[in-house]
Design an enzyme around this catalytic site. Structure first.
Site, PDB file in Angstrom:
ATOM      1  CB  SER A  52      -1.452   2.821  -8.873  1.00 41.49           C
ATOM      2  OG  SER A  52      -1.758   1.534  -8.458  1.00 41.49           O
ATOM      3  CB  ALA A  53       0.381   7.402  -7.047  1.00 36.71           C
ATOM      4  CG  ASP A  99      -2.134   8.033  -4.334  1.00 40.60           C
ATOM      5  OD1 ASP A  99      -2.642   9.099  -4.757  1.00 40.60           O
ATOM      6  OD2 ASP A  99      -2.665   6.925  -4.522  1.00 40.60           O
ATOM      7  N   GLY A 119       0.822  -1.215   0.000  1.00 43.62           N
ATOM      8  CA  GLY A 119       0.000   0.000   0.000  1.00 43.62           C
ATOM      9  C   GLY A 119       0.848   1.254   0.000  1.00 43.62           C
TER      10      GLY A 119
END
Ligand code: PMV
Length: 289
Positions: A82-83, A121, A78
């Protein structure tokens, strides 16, 4: 396009998760674990790589680029892979792009793909450091904090951010006043914690994190495992501890002084967590070569 390698940091939410989705502020820190994206034109690749070219032409979008991705952290923690991959990939294509332009473009992509998210993020990956952040980048304020005495424990459980956001939305639907009051209380903690962080009053920051954790529990996003690691860290002398991110799993964070760090880490491990060596306040996206 020139050959380029760009790296971007992952993130950890320090305070304000969930409330940030509804327009309230949060505090996020970029972490030392980075994700690296390299891109090269087909001309730069040795002959035998033309097989790859052929494969990309068969199934790709017809453009002659090759991207490769290397990450110092697993997607399961986590930490915002993706960011980070979105920010780094965009920057390989425009290495001198301004951070604000990069943030806006990356946030748009993340929203298109994921459908939901405050963008905290994306901001951490782009700007780095520790940020006071309001959803969609309405405010992105770098905080000049000195060494954050952070300890990170992974629960071993992958959180499903989208369904936790939905769960909170349903709770808000059923009980709008109560949930709004919780968000406002979290927002107040974020405002109170800002000067404490700048002063380096980590003991007080820890206390405010504890209050934040109580509100997250009220929202229903904590878990048994998170609670076990949090309470172990606190028993071992942490100034404060809370979940970080959507909840349900992923990581917890604790703050602790130098002499207590070993004991806190051991307590987290004994309670079934995996201690991850993470330096907060890391540099934002950067061109490596
Ligand atoms: O699950 P994570 O670590 O990406 O954190 C989500 C934090 C939320 O506030 C719940 C969502 C968001 O986009 O701000």
């Amino acid at each position: 396009m020139n050959k380029a390698t760009v790296s971007a940091p992952g993130k950890l939410m320090l305070l304000g998760e969930h409330a940030v989705v509804y327009g309230y502020p949060c505090i996020v820190t970029a972490i030392s674990q980075r994700l690296e994206v390299s891109v090269s034109t087909i001309d730069d690749i040795p002959m035998d790589r033309r097989f790859i070219d052929a494969a990309i032409q068969a199934w790709g979008d017809g453009k002659d680029y090759l991207f490769s991705i290397k990450s110092a952290f697993s997607g399961k923690y986590g930490f915002g892979s993706s960011a980070a991959v979105t920010v780094a990939t965009l920057k390989t294509m425009r290495p001198t792009v301004e951070n604000r332009v990069l943030f806006d473009a990356a946030y748009k992509i993340v929203l298109d793909v994921q459908g939901i998210g405050s963008g905290f993020d994306v901001a951490a990956s782009t700007y780095g450091g520790t940020l006071y952040f309001v959803a969609a980048g309405k405010i992105i304020e770098p905080l000049s904090v000195q060494e954050v005495p952070l300890i990170v424990g992974y629960t071993g459980v992958k959180a499903d951010t989208t369904s936790l956001i939905k769960q909170v939305a349903e709770k808000k639907e059923k009980n709008p006043e109560k949930v709004e009051r919780i968000f406002q209380a979290i927002a107040k903690l974020v405002e109170d914690v800002k000067p404490r962080m700048l002063e380096g009053d980590w003991e007080r920051v820890g206390k405010l994190m504890d209050f934040n954790q109580e509100y997250l529990r009220d929202l229903g996003v904590s878990s048994e495992k998170l609670e076990a690691l949090i309470s172990a860290a606190k028993k071992a002398g942490a100034w404060g501890a809370k979940l970080s991110g959507a909840g349900g799993g992923d990581c917890m964070i604790a703050l602790g002084s130098g002499e207590k760090r070993d004991a806190i880490q051991k307590a987290i491990a004994d309670a079934g967590g995996q201690v991850i060596d993470v330096q907060p306040n890391a540099e934002g996206v950067r061109v490596e070569i």
